[in-house]
Write an enzyme that holds these catalytic residues in place. Structure first.
Site, PDB file in Angstrom:
ATOM      1  CG  HIS A 143     -47.913  22.263 -47.150  1.00  0.00           C
ATOM      2  ND1 HIS A 143     -49.216  21.825 -47.312  1.00  0.00           N
ATOM      3  CD2 HIS A 143     -47.581  22.875 -48.317  1.00  0.00           C
ATOM      4  CE1 HIS A 143     -49.629  22.142 -48.527  1.00  0.00           C
ATOM      5  NE2 HIS A 143     -48.660  22.791 -49.155  1.00  0.00           N
ATOM      6  CD  GLU A 144     -44.527  25.051 -49.036  1.00  0.00           C
ATOM      7  OE1 GLU A 144     -44.145  24.592 -50.129  1.00  0.00           O
ATOM      8  OE2 GLU A 144     -45.641  25.575 -48.884  1.00  0.00           O
ATOM      9  CG  HIS A 147     -45.453  20.571 -51.898  1.00  0.00           C
ATOM     10  ND1 HIS A 147     -46.469  19.829 -52.441  1.00  0.00           N
ATOM     11  CD2 HIS A 147     -46.036  21.706 -51.414  1.00  0.00           C
ATOM     12  CE1 HIS A 147     -47.619  20.476 -52.281  1.00  0.00           C
ATOM     13  NE2 HIS A 147     -47.381  21.603 -51.659  1.00  0.00           N
ATOM     14  CD  GLU A 227     -50.902  23.178 -52.288  1.00  0.00           C
ATOM     15  OE1 GLU A 227     -50.812  23.472 -51.080  1.00  0.00           O
ATOM     16  OE2 GLU A 227     -49.934  23.219 -53.066  1.00  0.00           O
TER      17      GLU A 227
END
EC number: 3.4.24.-
Length: 299
Positions: A143-144, A147, A227
């Site tokens: 997820h990070e 980003h 998100e």
């Protein structure tokens, strides 16, 4: 799809700059008009401060944000499990290896920062590392890393920098108002007051009061969709939607972070670090975990 999203994020960067500098200018004008005797002078001063602050954050965002959150840098020897997961996800995402940090906090959370993939960093809390298994940790780090790959971090970094500058100026103005530090007006000023001056006074006060809220709302507008995108992109990297779902369910049960998290940087975390309730829940920077899980189940 991915490259279209990156292009959109770059366009959003310039739009955010415009919106935030407009808010910053309004606050600066209010401070200048009420306390410096020149609204235009205050506007210019605020824009200069905001520009310097934003540029500093953009080019030094990793060190600044990590310092704000008490993170310490680790390597393969000091945190092998976290380091290897970050390394694997970065390799799959085809981005340079980010720097790796740990935040000493028992809650479960993680975030990424950096203005581009070349100078990015990923941080995880000790609580997250203690609770998550390998598949769940891959989901969180994926997820990070997403980003970073999607250039979401640049947008968030600019938002953090300018929202902080707006809040700082507004708080300074309110403190000056409380302590009676406004500009002194002589009898000629009072006798010469016009309707325009009254209007400018009202606009200045409204700007000082509402600009921080407006800055927060702008952050909210860009944070929630990124998100959802990062959750989906993480599954694209790991090929394991259940691992991401399990990680989100654990994050949903996490306690708030114990160390202070700056309001402006709260949006960088994968999970809301404050777990606020009541009216404050309407100002979440993150969509509800339940909604994020449902979207992943539909993939």
């Amino acid at each position: 799809m991915l490259f279209d999203q990156i292009a959109r994020n770059k366009r959003k960067t310039w739009l955010l700059l415009l919106v935030f500098f407009l808010l910053l200018g309004l606050v600066g004008y209010g401070v200048g008009y009420l306390w410096l005797g020149s609204g235009f002078g205050g506007l210019i001063l605020a824009l200069v401060i905001g520009f310097i602050y934003a540029v500093t954050m953009i080019f030094q965002s990793t060190n600044v944000v990590m310092a704000m959150n008490g993170a310490r840098e680790v390597d393969e020897q000091t945190a092998p499990n976290l380091y290897h997961v970050v390394e694997d996800m970065a390799m799959v995402a085809q981005i340079p290896m980010p720097r790796v940090f740990i935040v000493d906090d028992p809650s479960m959370n993680a975030f990424a920062t950096g203005s581009s993939p070349k100078n990015a960093a990923v941080a995880a809390t000790t609580g997250l590392l203690a609770v998550m298994n390998r598949e769940e940790l891959e989901g969180v780090i994926g997820h990070e890393v997403s980003h970073i790959r999607n250039y979401d971090i640049r947008i968030s970094t600019i938002a953090v920098a300018l929202a902080s500058a707006i809040t700082m100026l507004a708080v300074m103005a309110r403190n000056m108002m409380f302590w009676g530090g406004g500009r002194r007006r002589n009898d000629d000023d009072r006798n010469g007051s016009s309707g325009l001056e009254i209007i400018l006074l009202i606009i200045s006060l409204i700007a000082i009061i509402l600009a921080p809220l407006a800055a927060t709302l702008v952050q909210l507008a860009i944070s929630r969709q990124r998100e959802f995108l990062a959750d989906a992109s993480s599954v694209e990297l790991t090929r394991n939607p259940q691992g991401m779902i399990n990680a989100l369910l654990k994050l949903d049960n996490s306690a708030p972070m114990q160390h202070h998290v700056d309001d402006a940087s709260a949006a960088l975390f994968i999970n809301d670090p404050k777990k606020e309730s009541g009216l404050q829940k309407f100002f979440y920077t993150h969509p509800p975990i339940s909604e994020r899980v449902e979207r992943l189940k539909q993939m």
